[in-house]
Design a protein around this motif. Sequence first.
Motif, PDB file in Angstrom:
ATOM      1  N   ARG A 122       0.833  -1.212   0.000  1.00 41.21           N
ATOM      2  CA  ARG A 122       0.000   0.000   0.000  1.00 41.21           C
ATOM      3  C   ARG A 122       0.858   1.248   0.000  1.00 41.21           C
ATOM      4  NH1 ARG A 122      -4.717  -0.223   4.291  1.00 41.21           N
ATOM      5  NH2 ARG A 122      -3.023   0.116   5.772  1.00 41.21           N
ATOM      6  N   ILE A 123       0.255   2.336  -0.464  1.00 40.81           N
ATOM      7  CA  ILE A 123       0.944   3.620  -0.498  1.00 40.81           C
ATOM      8  C   ILE A 123      -0.048   4.716  -0.138  1.00 40.81           C
ATOM      9  CG2 ILE A 123       0.538   3.759  -2.993  1.00 40.81           C
ATOM     10  CD1 ILE A 123       2.954   5.576  -3.227  1.00 40.81           C
ATOM     11  N   PRO A 124       0.317   5.641   0.751  1.00 38.99           N
ATOM     12  CA  PRO A 124      -0.564   6.780   1.028  1.00 38.99           C
ATOM     13  C   PRO A 124      -0.443   7.828  -0.074  1.00 38.99           C
ATOM     14  CG  PRO A 124       1.393   6.884   2.422  1.00 38.99           C
ATOM     15  CD  PRO A 124       1.498   5.608   1.631  1.00 38.99           C
ATOM     16  N   ARG A 157       9.451   3.459   1.843  1.00 39.46           N
ATOM     17  CA  ARG A 157       8.269   4.173   2.341  1.00 39.46           C
ATOM     18  C   ARG A 157       7.893   5.270   1.350  1.00 39.46           C
ATOM     19  NH1 ARG A 157       9.986   4.718   8.775  1.00 39.46           N
ATOM     20  NH2 ARG A 157      10.211   2.454   9.091  1.00 39.46           N
ATOM     21  N   PRO A 158       7.176   4.907   0.307  1.00 32.78           N
ATOM     22  CA  PRO A 158       6.793   5.915  -0.692  1.00 32.78           C
ATOM     23  C   PRO A 158       5.569   6.699  -0.254  1.00 32.78           C
ATOM     24  CG  PRO A 158       5.956   3.776  -1.337  1.00 32.78           C
ATOM     25  CD  PRO A 158       6.710   3.561  -0.052  1.00 32.78           C
ATOM     26  N   VAL A 159       5.473   7.912  -0.729  1.00 32.04           N
ATOM     27  CA  VAL A 159       4.282   8.733  -0.523  1.00 32.04           C
ATOM     28  C   VAL A 159       4.079   9.568  -1.780  1.00 32.04           C
ATOM     29  CG1 VAL A 159       5.594  10.592   0.591  1.00 32.04           C
ATOM     30  CG2 VAL A 159       3.142  10.414   0.995  1.00 32.04           C
ATOM     31  N   ALA A 190      -0.932   4.334   9.971  1.00 26.03           N
ATOM     32  CA  ALA A 190      -1.979   3.373   9.625  1.00 26.03           C
ATOM     33  C   ALA A 190      -1.837   2.906   8.178  1.00 26.03           C
ATOM     34  CB  ALA A 190      -3.357   3.999   9.848  1.00 26.03           C
ATOM     35  N   ALA A 191      -1.435   3.828   7.303  1.00 25.73           N
ATOM     36  CA  ALA A 191      -1.271   3.466   5.892  1.00 25.73           C
ATOM     37  C   ALA A 191      -0.116   2.498   5.688  1.00 25.73           C
ATOM     38  CB  ALA A 191      -1.047   4.723   5.057  1.00 25.73           C
ATOM     39  N   LEU A 192       0.863   2.521   6.588  1.00 23.91           N
ATOM     40  CA  LEU A 192       2.009   1.635   6.456  1.00 23.91           C
ATOM     41  C   LEU A 192       1.732   0.236   6.979  1.00 23.91           C
ATOM     42  CD1 LEU A 192       5.009   3.917   7.503  1.00 23.91           C
ATOM     43  CD2 LEU A 192       4.283   3.284   5.205  1.00 23.91           C
ATOM     44  N   PHE A 235      -1.886  13.566  11.693  1.00 21.15           N
ATOM     45  CA  PHE A 235      -1.155  13.299  10.453  1.00 21.15           C
ATOM     46  C   PHE A 235      -0.298  12.043  10.607  1.00 21.15           C
ATOM     47  CE2 PHE A 235       2.717  13.803   7.902  1.00 21.15           C
ATOM     48  CZ  PHE A 235       2.188  14.006   6.635  1.00 21.15           C
ATOM     49  N   VAL A 236       0.424  11.970  11.702  1.00 24.65           N
ATOM     50  CA  VAL A 236       1.298  10.818  11.948  1.00 24.65           C
ATOM     51  C   VAL A 236       0.471   9.540  12.033  1.00 24.65           C
ATOM     52  CG1 VAL A 236       2.870   9.766  13.621  1.00 24.65           C
ATOM     53  CG2 VAL A 236       3.089  12.194  13.051  1.00 24.65           C
ATOM     54  N   ALA A 237      -0.660   9.599  12.712  1.00 24.63           N
ATOM     55  CA  ALA A 237      -1.513   8.414  12.838  1.00 24.63           C
ATOM     56  C   ALA A 237      -1.997   7.935  11.474  1.00 24.63           C
ATOM     57  CB  ALA A 237      -2.700   8.720  13.747  1.00 24.63           C
ATOM     58  N   ILE A 238      -2.339   8.882  10.589  1.00 26.93           N
ATOM     59  CA  ILE A 238      -2.792   8.528   9.244  1.00 26.93           C
ATOM     60  C   ILE A 238      -1.689   7.813   8.482  1.00 26.93           C
ATOM     61  CG2 ILE A 238      -3.375   9.522   6.989  1.00 26.93           C
ATOM     62  CD1 ILE A 238      -4.956  11.676   8.530  1.00 26.93           C
TER      63      ILE A 238
END
Length: 976
Positions: free
Chosen positions: A744-746, A804-806, A973-975, A967-970
Amino acid sequence: MAHNPLVSIVVPAHNAEVTLARALDCLLDQEIMDWEAIIVDDASTDRTPAIIAGYVERDARFRTLRSGAYSAAGARNSGISTARGHWLMFLDADDWVDASFLAKMLAALKTAPDAAAAYCGFRRVMPDGELTPSSISTEVAIQPFETFARQHAVCTHAVLVDRKTIVELGGFDASLRTCEDWDLWQRLARLGKRWVMVDEPLAFYRVSPNSLSRNSTQMVADAEIVIARGFSPDPRVKHPASAHANGAIEANGRSASEALAWFALWNAASDCGRGSRSIDPRSLRALPAGRKWAREIAEMVFDGLMAGSLSVPAQLAARWDRFGGPLAELIVELGKLWGDPVAGRRAQYHLEQMLLDFDDLAAPRKLGRTLGIRVDARNPTSTELPEGIDQIYACLMIDGRIEARVQFGALGNVTRRHWIELTLNLVPSERLAPQNGAGADTSNMFAAEALSSTAGDRSDGDSHFGKLARLAAEAQRLVRASAEPTGPLAAPRRKAAADGHDNDRTSFWNRHFATEDPWNYGSPYEQEKYERQLEILPAGPIGRALELACAEGHFTRQLAPRVGHLTATDISAIAVGRARARCSDQPNVDFGVLDFSADTLPGEMDLIVCSEVLYYLDDLAELRRIAKKLVEALAPGGSFISAHAFVLRDNPERTGFDWNTFGAQAISETLAGTEGLVLERSIQTELYRIDRFRRLSPGDAAMEPMIDHVPVRASIEIGVARKIVWGGARSLRRDVARSERRQRIPILMYHSVADDGPAALARFRCTPAAFGSQMAWLRANGFHAVVSEQLEWFIANRQPFVGRPVLITFDDGFQNFADHAWPTLRKNDLTAEVFLVTDLVGESARWDAVSGPPTPLMDAGTVRRLAGEGAFFGSHLATHRAIDGLSSSDLAAELLRSRMFIERWTGRPITAFAAPYSVTDRRLGRLARECGYRIGFGGRHGPADLDCDPIDLPRIEIRGDRSLDDFVAILEAALE
């Protein structure tokens, strides 16, 4: 003493000989036996009294009353007056309930002793016996009074209610010809007691052509009274809950006028279903016109059409000819009321899609703007597009069965080759071969025929692709006619040199110096370092000095006047040539090409200077060897000056450069550990340190070094800043790239980055400080930015994401992106993709004008500059109108025009778009591909994964009213 039953059921009956038996039989079928039924004969003149008498004689639980009320409300009140049960139910003579109704409703009430009522779902029963889907209002269980103040939310016989409470409330208001049950439920809810929901369709409501509920004028008039009561004190309720004493609160839902408009809309749609129009359009004026209401408006119209046309959903599309004309007039009226025909069309698209979703298209359905047809998937034929139609809803058929459904925007006739292309995208090729196997190569032939579709169809001016080609040509003419300049893009940013090594060092450095001034030696940051190196020179005269890695001679020129004789060297002959030219007026400087690792160093030097180069050695072992050579090259008492940056690999917990090498800390420790060298003085900043070492003379004793901590005062250019991680890093990019793979990637969605703006848009606006903290967190935690084309590659190749892509995206293209967001992104070595509203570049976000002064948008020149600096751009269409209200032709024109303009401004192919307002429909993805896009961002929320359709990717909105912790929690969670 007579037994009081648990439940009393009041059944008003007026001339109900056809339906009464069914209603009473459902009571005999109940699993719960403890009930009484009070059948109120309301002046019937048919066989109703005889039917009642038969049931009374058959079962003692039936009782009868006669009434002359000539109204259901009055008849029910008569029944209430003689009821004995703890609970009351009201069952009209033409309705019925499931055999489990009483058992399930009583069980629900038992779990909630404080509840005043229980309610369940219901289904309408049409005259032909067909049933509609279940309907239930979940809002009643959440906030009963605020719901009943606004809506007729519950069917009369879908409620089981406390009898004493109903008696205290005075029963039904017999002055109301309709909506009397709504009025009673509203009064009951005003008491503030609970309503318990039984989420099953246990009640069945028979729709009759002669029902009072089909008198829309009377319904709206009575609803206006009930809603007005809901928003005011009601003296009929003696002990209301304090929160409801003065009526509904507008902040908790729709206003009274809006609530009435929604009810009027249902009745207007019901009228359309009967093929008539009786509702004054002005009663609809308070309906919301915003795009977010389009689906709800369509659903309300859909429900009204069912009731008015006496149809279940699967029958509606086939009966379009009965109500299509009045419905089209209603939609036009809505557009006029709203002053926005697009809003009306948006609701129409939603409605027609809903109608066809329920239909099997056994025959073609020509609705207002949509053609519904069946297509033989194995042998499609061309489809001529009727006038006024701009989308097609098709069932692809195989062997008489629906294999797939497809809905798409149609600009013109759909050729056989077009159908083949659509079919191959939706139906597995093996399904297209005949079952007898005779056509083993059928699917291959099918595919071959489709390959020529686009080219062939573009030559047909009446075909979909022919008209698309005309729109593309028109867009190209607009782009060519624009006044925007088309000069060359700015040079792309240079890759940092400190991350690589080369087996041939000479070639490596010559490549770096192929471009003059590769490190911007004249920058304030570099010049401040030079000043501090001169400051740390040893006191007294310096006779012979050696400069290693002099590069192009910028520091050489400043050092030369401070020494008797200077030998300046570099491994690159190109660099030495430039240094010699720069210092041609310095008679005490000699130049030479020297590889200080491989070559012998000249000896007896009073001073050796070596800056910003020891990182490039292979490892610390080579550094230790070089350190020994330096000691040997120094005269006893001579000084060695080293200037190097702190690197995260040495110590990730402090500020440093994210280079793949050791840095100033390791260099200083290695030199200090070299026999014969001692640290005398050090000037240290947060980013680098400058050390002066001395070669000990025989008998010398090492003294405690002098350490000066000073700030970096000079501005730091972006090429340097983007490699700095301030405050240290929790994870390094290269480390997570080696160790982490993920599915997955945010994809982050931003809009505006500014300190100020309209309060109504605060959600869409991050402050520069907050945005800076978020980007710094990404950088410190090992994230790297990708763009949509890279994301598409990973999805297409089913390759797990590395590290860790974004993907960072910005909608709208505000000027504050260039002013605030882009410098922050570059400083953190990140990039972003910005989606532009191309017709409005250089203007302002007029779509936000209702919320306050519109925010300025970037102009084409700014877009061009940022593209040259490494920003990426995509389409937010041309006008920022929500696409679900655009005609298919307008949608295609915007997709084409916006892409072509951005390509002109950036000089790059544009393949990505983001839907304005995150609104999509079923036409968008296919039409966008036909217009040259491969990647799209719609309305879905959450991280993207390898199973996503690249043309409909989800994003995560980063709201301006959330904290860094959110923001950090989002991201965390995405990771996961």
